[in-house]
Design a protein around this motif. Structure first.
Motif, PDB file in Angstrom:
ATOM      1  N   GLY A   1      45.898  41.540  57.697  1.00 14.48           N
ATOM      2  CA  GLY A   1      44.908  42.415  57.068  1.00 14.48           C
ATOM      3  C   GLY A   1      43.612  41.548  56.846  1.00 14.48           C
ATOM      4  N   ASN A   2      42.661  42.429  56.223  1.00 14.03           N
ATOM      5  CA  ASN A   2      41.272  41.742  55.736  1.00 14.03           C
ATOM      6  C   ASN A   2      41.367  41.711  54.320  1.00 14.03           C
ATOM      7  OD1 ASN A   2      38.490  42.468  54.764  1.00 14.03           O
ATOM      8  ND2 ASN A   2      38.061  41.436  56.538  1.00 14.03           N
ATOM      9  N   PHE A   3      41.071  40.847  53.591  1.00 13.59           N
ATOM     10  CA  PHE A   3      41.118  41.011  52.168  1.00 13.59           C
ATOM     11  C   PHE A   3      40.286  41.889  51.084  1.00 13.59           C
ATOM     12  CE2 PHE A   3      39.832  39.042  47.981  1.00 13.59           C
ATOM     13  CZ  PHE A   3      41.083  39.259  47.184  1.00 13.59           C
ATOM     14  N   LEU A   4      38.953  42.268  52.013  1.00 12.72           N
ATOM     15  CA  LEU A   4      38.031  42.925  51.332  1.00 12.72           C
ATOM     16  C   LEU A   4      38.788  44.652  51.528  1.00 12.72           C
ATOM     17  CD1 LEU A   4      34.798  41.622  52.344  1.00 12.72           C
ATOM     18  CD2 LEU A   4      36.045  41.289  50.483  1.00 12.72           C
ATOM     19  N   GLN A   5      39.451  44.697  52.500  1.00 10.75           N
ATOM     20  CA  GLN A   5      39.782  46.072  52.807  1.00 10.75           C
ATOM     21  C   GLN A   5      41.151  46.049  52.032  1.00 10.75           C
ATOM     22  OE1 GLN A   5      40.961  46.297  57.027  1.00 10.75           O
ATOM     23  NE2 GLN A   5      38.853  46.590  57.726  1.00 10.75           N
ATOM     24  N   PHE A   6      41.944  45.179  51.493  1.00  6.10           N
ATOM     25  CA  PHE A   6      42.828  45.201  50.506  1.00  6.10           C
ATOM     26  C   PHE A   6      42.269  45.448  49.305  1.00  6.10           C
ATOM     27  CE2 PHE A   6      45.350  42.572  47.589  1.00  6.10           C
ATOM     28  CZ  PHE A   6      46.589  43.373  47.392  1.00  6.10           C
ATOM     29  N   LEU A   7      41.278  45.111  48.921  1.00  8.17           N
ATOM     30  CA  LEU A   7      40.482  45.345  47.764  1.00  8.17           C
ATOM     31  C   LEU A   7      40.293  46.891  47.813  1.00  8.17           C
ATOM     32  CD1 LEU A   7      38.428  42.464  46.754  1.00  8.17           C
ATOM     33  CD2 LEU A   7      40.632  42.772  45.902  1.00  8.17           C
ATOM     34  N   ASP A   8      39.783  47.363  48.844  1.00  9.15           N
ATOM     35  CA  ASP A   8      39.346  48.638  48.583  1.00  9.15           C
ATOM     36  C   ASP A   8      40.467  49.664  48.655  1.00  9.15           C
ATOM     37  OD1 ASP A   8      36.780  48.042  48.876  1.00  9.15           O
ATOM     38  OD2 ASP A   8      36.608  48.187  51.151  1.00  9.15           O
ATOM     39  N   LEU A   9      41.609  49.331  49.188  1.00 10.10           N
ATOM     40  CA  LEU A   9      42.849  50.319  49.406  1.00 10.10           C
ATOM     41  C   LEU A   9      43.894  50.093  48.363  1.00 10.10           C
ATOM     42  CD1 LEU A   9      42.986  50.250  53.289  1.00 10.10           C
ATOM     43  CD2 LEU A   9      41.865  51.876  51.966  1.00 10.10           C
ATOM     44  N   GLU A  10      44.034  48.616  47.877  1.00 15.24           N
ATOM     45  CA  GLU A  10      45.416  48.654  47.313  1.00 15.24           C
ATOM     46  C   GLU A  10      45.003  48.053  46.006  1.00 15.24           C
ATOM     47  OE1 GLU A  10      48.263  49.172  48.154  1.00 15.24           O
ATOM     48  OE2 GLU A  10      48.150  49.376  50.508  1.00 15.24           O
ATOM     49  N   ALA A  11      43.798  47.348  45.627  1.00 18.25           N
ATOM     50  CA  ALA A  11      43.600  46.610  44.373  1.00 18.25           C
ATOM     51  C   ALA A  11      42.266  46.856  44.000  1.00 18.25           C
ATOM     52  CB  ALA A  11      44.043  45.288  44.455  1.00 18.25           C
ATOM     53  N   SER A  12      41.598  47.944  43.780  1.00 16.40           N
ATOM     54  CA  SER A  12      39.985  47.963  43.605  1.00 16.40           C
ATOM     55  C   SER A  12      39.676  47.473  42.305  1.00 16.40           C
ATOM     56  CB  SER A  12      39.685  49.377  43.692  1.00 16.40           C
ATOM     57  OG  SER A  12      40.387  50.155  42.532  1.00 16.40           O
ATOM     58  N   ASP A  13      40.421  47.212  41.259  1.00 15.57           N
ATOM     59  CA  ASP A  13      39.960  46.606  40.090  1.00 15.57           C
ATOM     60  C   ASP A  13      40.594  45.120  39.891  1.00 15.57           C
ATOM     61  OD1 ASP A  13      39.189  49.148  39.179  1.00 15.57           O
ATOM     62  OD2 ASP A  13      41.083  49.900  38.336  1.00 15.57           O
ATOM     63  N   LEU A  14      41.374  44.571  40.921  1.00 14.08           N
ATOM     64  CA  LEU A  14      41.481  43.212  40.886  1.00 14.08           C
ATOM     65  C   LEU A  14      40.563  42.293  40.043  1.00 14.08           C
ATOM     66  CD1 LEU A  14      44.255  41.754  41.337  1.00 14.08           C
ATOM     67  CD2 LEU A  14      43.167  40.993  43.513  1.00 14.08           C
ATOM     68  N   ALA A  15      39.263  42.281  40.678  1.00 15.10           N
ATOM     69  CA  ALA A  15      38.394  41.506  40.065  1.00 15.10           C
ATOM     70  C   ALA A  15      38.037  41.629  38.617  1.00 15.10           C
ATOM     71  CB  ALA A  15      36.966  41.333  40.927  1.00 15.10           C
ATOM     72  N   LYS A  16      38.324  42.586  38.022  1.00 15.73           N
ATOM     73  CA  LYS A  16      38.132  42.594  36.786  1.00 15.73           C
ATOM     74  C   LYS A  16      39.353  42.147  35.840  1.00 15.73           C
ATOM     75  CE  LYS A  16      35.889  47.380  37.199  1.00 15.73           C
ATOM     76  NZ  LYS A  16      36.239  48.913  36.965  1.00 15.73           N
ATOM     77  N   ILE A  17      40.181  41.696  36.642  1.00 17.73           N
ATOM     78  CA  ILE A  17      41.470  41.317  35.952  1.00 17.73           C
ATOM     79  C   ILE A  17      41.272  39.660  35.676  1.00 17.73           C
ATOM     80  CG2 ILE A  17      44.120  40.905  35.740  1.00 17.73           C
ATOM     81  CD1 ILE A  17      44.286  43.577  37.286  1.00 17.73           C
ATOM     82  N   PHE A  18      41.237  38.990  37.036  1.00 16.50           N
ATOM     83  CA  PHE A  18      40.670  37.504  37.068  1.00 16.50           C
ATOM     84  C   PHE A  18      39.747  37.182  38.168  1.00 16.50           C
ATOM     85  CE2 PHE A  18      45.109  38.391  38.829  1.00 16.50           C
ATOM     86  CZ  PHE A  18      44.666  38.331  40.336  1.00 16.50           C
TER      87      PHE A  18
END
Length: 221
Positions: A63-80
């Motif tokens: 898969g595509n990492f940006l799509q992964f952020l959209d679908l699975e982990a939208s708040d990941l960038a707020k964690i680290f």
């Protein structure tokens, strides 16, 4: 060798994972993932220690990492902080990474030294942001907050009285024991959040978490 901080690296190319480990393992504990599924599995665990940064390839076999952020982990960038790596360098793709909260974008091929500097900057942001959150939660005074942030930034290295005086008080003339009083008060406040200040020798202090055990020319990628 165990380090105080960890970095996660996501890439499905073995050569790139090797370069990342070689570049970062002298300063960080490096954990690698070759698929989005592996990364998701790690994120679903109850982790005691989060990485100070994630280095993520944009396009992977599953898969595509940006799509992964959209679908699975939208708040990941707020964690680290997230540093995206990719051979794509068009403005739309780069903008897409920043739009989703990534800290930085590194175009392949890159030199190992470039990756190391990006991760150092990202980890400093992580430590600084975490220090500010702790300072706010524990209602530290401005001086206590600056002492905590500085010691936290350089942990586990012990910092000297001279360093702390220069960082927090700059050119102000203060009583020699003033810093000892501030550190004594800081110790009492942060211990409830699981942090300990240790005096390694006269005039030197280091900070660590209560559960810490000590707790960052190869080929191009």
């Amino acid at each position: 060798m165990e380090h105080d901080h960890s970095v996660w690296v996501l890439d499905d190319e073995e050569d790139c994972l090797f370069v990342a480990e070689q570049s970062l393992s002298d300063a960080y504990n490096v954990r690698t993932f070759s698929s989005l599924a592996q990364l998701k599995g790690a994120l679903d665990q109850n982790l005691d220690t989060l990485p100070v940064a994630l280095v993520a390839d944009l396009r992977l076999a599953d898969g595509n990492f940006l799509q992964f952020l959209d679908l699975e982990a939208s708040d990941l960038a707020k964690i680290f902080p997230i540093v995206i790596t990719s051979s794509l360098y068009d403005s739309e793709t780069i903008r897409g990474g920043y739009h989703r909260g990534s800290y930085d974008y590194l175009v392949k091929p890159f030199r190992p030294s470039e990756l190391k500097v990006k991760v150092e900057q990202a980890s400093q942001k992580f430590v600084s942001d975490r220090s500010r959150r702790v300072a706010s939660q524990l209602e530290l005074t401005p001086k206590e907050a600056r002492l905590f942030e500085y010691m936290h930034r350089f942990a586990p290295r012990a910092v000297s009285r001279q360093e702390l005086l220069a960082e927090v008080w700059a050119d102000m003339k203060i009583h020699p024991k003033t810093i000892d009083v501030h550190i004594h008060n800081l110790k009492k406040k942060i211990v409830v959040a699981g942090w300990i200040i240790v005096s390694s020798k006269l005039g030197f202090w280091s900070i660590t978490s209560a559960g810490s055990s000590g707790d960052g020319v190869p080929p191009s990628c």
